[in-house]
Design a protein around this motif. Structure first.
Motif, PDB file in Angstrom:
ATOM      1  N   MET A   1      38.587  51.952  42.148  1.00  0.00           N
ATOM      2  CA  MET A   1      37.597  52.961  42.445  1.00  0.00           C
ATOM      3  C   MET A   1      36.217  52.321  42.395  1.00  0.00           C
ATOM      4  O   MET A   1      35.688  52.066  41.332  1.00  0.00           O
ATOM      5  CB  MET A   1      37.713  54.093  41.414  1.00  0.00           C
ATOM      6  N   ALA A   2      35.661  52.033  43.513  1.00  0.00           N
ATOM      7  CA  ALA A   2      34.313  51.470  43.583  1.00  0.00           C
ATOM      8  C   ALA A   2      33.313  52.619  43.618  1.00  0.00           C
ATOM      9  O   ALA A   2      33.567  53.666  44.188  1.00  0.00           O
ATOM     10  CB  ALA A   2      34.166  50.601  44.814  1.00  0.00           C
ATOM     11  N   SER A   3      32.175  52.398  43.003  1.00  0.00           N
ATOM     12  CA  SER A   3      31.152  53.449  43.014  1.00  0.00           C
ATOM     13  C   SER A   3      29.830  52.834  43.456  1.00  0.00           C
ATOM     14  O   SER A   3      29.409  51.813  42.923  1.00  0.00           O
ATOM     15  CB  SER A   3      31.022  54.077  41.635  1.00  0.00           C
ATOM     16  N   GLY A   4      29.210  53.454  44.430  1.00  0.00           N
ATOM     17  CA  GLY A   4      27.927  52.945  44.920  1.00  0.00           C
ATOM     18  C   GLY A   4      28.079  51.540  45.482  1.00  0.00           C
ATOM     19  O   GLY A   4      28.920  51.274  46.316  1.00  0.00           O
ATOM     20  N   ALA A   6      28.805  48.888  43.591  1.00  0.00           N
ATOM     21  CA  ALA A   6      29.644  48.077  42.705  1.00  0.00           C
ATOM     22  C   ALA A   6      30.853  47.548  43.471  1.00  0.00           C
ATOM     23  O   ALA A   6      31.419  48.231  44.320  1.00  0.00           O
ATOM     24  CB  ALA A   6      30.114  48.896  41.517  1.00  0.00           C
ATOM     25  N   LYS A   7      31.221  46.328  43.152  1.00  0.00           N
ATOM     26  CA  LYS A   7      32.385  45.746  43.826  1.00  0.00           C
ATOM     27  C   LYS A   7      33.669  46.370  43.278  1.00  0.00           C
ATOM     28  O   LYS A   7      33.694  46.950  42.195  1.00  0.00           O
ATOM     29  CB  LYS A   7      32.401  44.238  43.635  1.00  0.00           C
ATOM     30  N   GLU A   8      34.718  46.246  44.026  1.00  0.00           N
ATOM     31  CA  GLU A   8      36.016  46.771  43.637  1.00  0.00           C
ATOM     32  C   GLU A   8      36.461  46.128  42.325  1.00  0.00           C
ATOM     33  O   GLU A   8      36.403  44.910  42.170  1.00  0.00           O
ATOM     34  CB  GLU A   8      37.043  46.480  44.737  1.00  0.00           C
ATOM     35  N   GLY A   9      36.873  46.922  41.372  1.00  0.00           N
ATOM     36  CA  GLY A   9      37.357  46.402  40.100  1.00  0.00           C
ATOM     37  C   GLY A   9      36.260  46.188  39.057  1.00  0.00           C
ATOM     38  O   GLY A   9      36.528  45.719  37.955  1.00  0.00           O
ATOM     39  N   ALA A  10      35.011  46.539  39.373  1.00  0.00           N
ATOM     40  CA  ALA A  10      33.905  46.312  38.440  1.00  0.00           C
ATOM     41  C   ALA A  10      34.074  47.136  37.171  1.00  0.00           C
ATOM     42  O   ALA A  10      33.753  46.673  36.075  1.00  0.00           O
ATOM     43  CB  ALA A  10      32.578  46.631  39.116  1.00  0.00           C
ATOM     44  N   VAL A  11      34.580  48.341  37.301  1.00  0.00           N
ATOM     45  CA  VAL A  11      34.769  49.210  36.134  1.00  0.00           C
ATOM     46  C   VAL A  11      35.805  48.598  35.196  1.00  0.00           C
ATOM     47  O   VAL A  11      35.591  48.528  33.983  1.00  0.00           O
ATOM     48  CB  VAL A  11      35.174  50.632  36.579  1.00  0.00           C
ATOM     49  N   GLN A  12      36.909  48.138  35.758  1.00  0.00           N
ATOM     50  CA  GLN A  12      37.944  47.529  34.919  1.00  0.00           C
ATOM     51  C   GLN A  12      37.437  46.254  34.259  1.00  0.00           C
ATOM     52  O   GLN A  12      37.750  45.972  33.117  1.00  0.00           O
ATOM     53  CB  GLN A  12      39.207  47.236  35.742  1.00  0.00           C
ATOM     54  N   GLU A  13      36.635  45.481  34.957  1.00  0.00           N
ATOM     55  CA  GLU A  13      36.048  44.268  34.374  1.00  0.00           C
ATOM     56  C   GLU A  13      35.161  44.613  33.181  1.00  0.00           C
ATOM     57  O   GLU A  13      35.167  43.916  32.167  1.00  0.00           O
ATOM     58  CB  GLU A  13      35.235  43.506  35.419  1.00  0.00           C
ATOM     59  N   GLN A  14      34.411  45.703  33.284  1.00  0.00           N
ATOM     60  CA  GLN A  14      33.554  46.129  32.181  1.00  0.00           C
ATOM     61  C   GLN A  14      34.396  46.545  30.977  1.00  0.00           C
ATOM     62  O   GLN A  14      34.084  46.188  29.840  1.00  0.00           O
ATOM     63  CB  GLN A  14      32.664  47.289  32.630  1.00  0.00           C
ATOM     64  N   ILE A  15      35.456  47.277  31.227  1.00  0.00           N
ATOM     65  CA  ILE A  15      36.349  47.698  30.147  1.00  0.00           C
ATOM     66  C   ILE A  15      36.990  46.484  29.497  1.00  0.00           C
ATOM     67  O   ILE A  15      37.019  46.364  28.263  1.00  0.00           O
ATOM     68  CB  ILE A  15      37.422  48.672  30.678  1.00  0.00           C
ATOM     69  N   ASP A  16      37.498  45.554  30.295  1.00  0.00           N
ATOM     70  CA  ASP A  16      38.119  44.341  29.768  1.00  0.00           C
ATOM     71  C   ASP A  16      37.133  43.533  28.928  1.00  0.00           C
ATOM     72  O   ASP A  16      37.479  43.000  27.877  1.00  0.00           O
ATOM     73  CB  ASP A  16      38.670  43.467  30.895  1.00  0.00           C
TER      74      ASP A  16
END
Length: 88
Positions: A1-4, A6-16
C-alpha cells in the motif's frame, strides 16, 4: 500500500526498522560476564539457581523487579502515539 509519493513497501520498512531498533536496545541491556553472588544494590544473596540461569546477573529478584518497573516508566516509548500504531 503506497501512499502519496512513498515508494511501495515504505510502511513495512518503517515498521521493520522500529522493531529492529527495539531489539538492538533490548539486546544492549542484557547482562554479560560473571554473575555476582550478592545484589549490588541491597547486598542480599543472589540464589545460585538465578546466577546459573542468567549470565551476568547483578541484582536480586526484588531489586531487578523495581529496576524493570522504573525502566518501563522512564522509557519514553509511547506505543499509542507511534507511527506504527496509526497504521493498524
Amino acid at each position: 500500500m503506497a501512499s502519496g509519493w512513498a515508494k511501495e513497501g515504505a510502511v513495512q520498512e518503517q515498521i521493520d526498522s522500529t522493531v529492529e531498533d527495539a531489539l538492538q536496545r533490548a539486546r544492549g541491556q542484557l547482562p554479560t560476564g560473571e554473575s555476582l553472588s550478592h545484589c549490588e544494590e541491597c547486598d542480599a544473596e543472589i540464589p545460585e539457581a538465578r546466577r546459573l540461569a542468567l549470565k551476568g546477573v547483578r541484582l536480586c529478584v526484588g531489586c531487578q523487579s523495581k529496576h524493570d518497573r522504573e525502566q518501563r516508566s522512564a522509557s519514553g516509548y509511547n506505543r499509542r502515539g507511534s507511527k506504527d500504531s496509526q497504521l493498524r
